[in-house]
Scaffold this active site. Structure first.
Site, short mmCIF file in Angstrom:
data_model
loop_
_atom_site.label_atom_id
_atom_site.label_comp_id
_atom_site.label_asym_id
_atom_site.label_seq_id
_atom_site.Cartn_x
_atom_site.Cartn_y
_atom_site.Cartn_z
N THR A 131 6.82 48.49 98.31
CA THR A 131 6.01 49.06 97.12
C THR A 131 4.71 48.82 97.22
OG1 THR A 131 5.93 48.97 94.68
CG2 THR A 131 6.70 47.15 95.79
N GLU A 133 3.25 48.29 94.88
CA GLU A 133 2.73 46.98 93.71
C GLU A 133 2.19 45.79 94.69
OE1 GLU A 133 2.83 46.45 90.26
OE2 GLU A 133 2.43 48.25 90.38
N TYR A 154 7.69 40.43 90.23
CA TYR A 154 8.39 41.49 91.16
C TYR A 154 7.50 41.94 92.42
CZ TYR A 154 9.12 46.63 92.49
OH TYR A 154 9.49 47.48 93.29
N LYS A 158 8.73 41.33 96.20
CA LYS A 158 8.89 42.41 97.23
C LYS A 158 8.14 42.22 98.48
CE LYS A 158 11.16 46.12 95.75
NZ LYS A 158 12.28 46.64 96.79
#
Ligand code: NAP
Ligand code: F7E
Length: 355
Positions: A131, A133, A154, A158
């Site tokens: 991601t 992010e 999160y 990831k």
């Protein structure tokens, strides 16, 4: 017939990927979680009872990324050619409330899956749902060369999953790839992500069921694309000669405020009359500005997005207006008919999760 195993098949991307792979002749196996209520609303329209014989090319299996034995059993039983690891606790705000669980499922869950592949010795191609992010507060535009700077539990989970995927590729020769996908949305987007929260609210306001919309940080900027196009890249990545990591995004970035303007404006409303700020929706650390540099996707995979920001808002608005039983301006529906063919149909787009 090729066999694919999808974790997270009941999610936004899992449902689109299933439709794509079925259209390509695959047999699709999906992992779902046991739940006391149905959690398969996004794939119910594809499901065929296996007792009806040959037509059932999608099969569902109970499992969980938190449970190694369920993963090992499933891989041994299915013997997939491709695994798409899309399952995750995928909500950034929620990861601050449930950091340990998010680390366990979103981070360690990927390790459990890769380790099952390694132990079984499965000859399989593996896709990891990485991601944007992970870039966190790195300066835009972000490419495969941009160092990661995760800003949430999160994103940290990831990033762990991303590196462990690379480690299993380098260390054990597994054909493992990561797609570093920027935000991608659709009428099937989870209702608490910002885009869908907005389009649902606009439709509910028009239907007289809601008066206001409570929001968090309106200044964050995201590179928003259209999910069905992104699942196509996942598949393309696994068909390539060499395993690799790749950034997927549109190369355009807009603020949450601009999304509000666009969505309310589509039905001639002014968002300032309806939106209120609630601090509850702010995050302890925010990612301010994400903007993809999708140069590698263009040159290596020949990928170019067909749907951009303004189109995306129209597609999502048409779908949520239709779900409310309201008149639909129809620009989004028209765009889809113009730019897509084959596996991707408007009628399948508007899937109700309200069961
Ligand atoms: P989503 O709609 O939230 O779907 C997540 C899926 O994971 C659901 O099927 C969910 O099952 C499943 N899941 C959650 N916890 C699980 C567990 N412990 N064991 C097994 N399955 C579990 O996410 P999405 O938007 O489709 O995204 C797909 C993947 O891409 C995710 O890994 C996400 O983090 C990543 N990603 C998404 C974006 C984006 O913009 N959408 C961008 C980059 C990366 P239930 O239905 O039972 O909850
Ligand atoms: O937030 C701001 C919020 O929750 C977008 C996941 O798919 O994409 C997604 O993560 C922005 C943030 O998505 C509200 O603060 C303002 O800046 O829709 P979101 P996300 O956090 O970007 C990435 C690529 C993933 O990998 C994730 O899995 O919008 N924002 N007000 C709000 N966000 C929400 N959810 N709700 C609000 O009321």
């Amino acid at each position: 017939m090729k066999k694919a195993l999808i974790t997270g098949i009941s999610g936004q991307d899992g449902s689109y990927l299933t439709e794509l792979l079925l259209s390509k002749g695959y047999q699709v196996h999906g992992m779902i979680r046991r739940s006391s209520t149905f959690n398969t609303g996004r794939i119910d329209h594809i499901y065929r009872d296996p007792h009806n014989g040959k037509k059932a090319r999608m099969r569902l299996h109970y499992g969980d990324l938190a449970s190694s034995d369920s993963l090992q059993n499933m891989i041994s039983e299915v013997e997939p050619d491709e695994i798409y690891n899309l399952a995750a606790q995928s909500h950034v705000r929620v990861s601050f409330d449930m950091p340990e669980y998010t680390g366990d499922v979103t981070g360690l869950g990927t390790l459990r899956l890769l380790e099952a592949v390694r132990r079984i010795g499965a000859d399989v191609r593996f896709y990891q749902a990485s991601t944007s992010e992970m870039f966190g507060d790195a300066l835009p535009p972000q490419s495969e060369m941009t160092p990661f700077a995760p800003q949430s539990p999160y994103a940290a989970a990831k990033t762990y999953a991303h590196w462990v995927t690379k480690n299993y590729r380098d260390g054990y020769g597994i054909f493992a790839c990561s797609g570093i996908l920027f935000n991608h949305e659709s009428p099937r987007r989870g209702e608490t992500f910002v885009t869908r929260k907005i389009t649902r609210a606009v439709a509910a306001i028009l239907a007289g069921k809601q008066t206001h919309l409570y929001m968090g940080n309106l200044d964050a900027k995201r590179d928003w694309g259209y999910a069905p196009e992104y699942v196509e890249v996942m598949w393309r990545l696994l068909q390539h000669d060499e395993p690799m990591d790749i950034v997927i995004g549109t190369g355009e970035s807009y603020s949450v405020r601009e999304f509000l303007e666009e969505a309310f404006g589509y039905v001639a409303l002014d968002y300032r009359d309806y939106v209120k700020i609630d601090k509850h929706y702010f995050r302890p650390t925010e990612v301010d500005y994400l903007l993809a540099d999708p140069g590698k996707a263009r040159t290596v995979l020949g990928w170019e997005p067909k749907i951009r920001f303004h189109d995306l808002v129209r597609i999502m608005m048409d779908a949520d207006l239709e779900l409310q039983g309201l008149d639909v301006p129809g620009e989004g529906k028209r765009l889809l008919a113009e730019r897509f063919d084959g596996w991707h149909r408007w009628e399948d787009q508007v899937v109700s999760m309200d069961k």
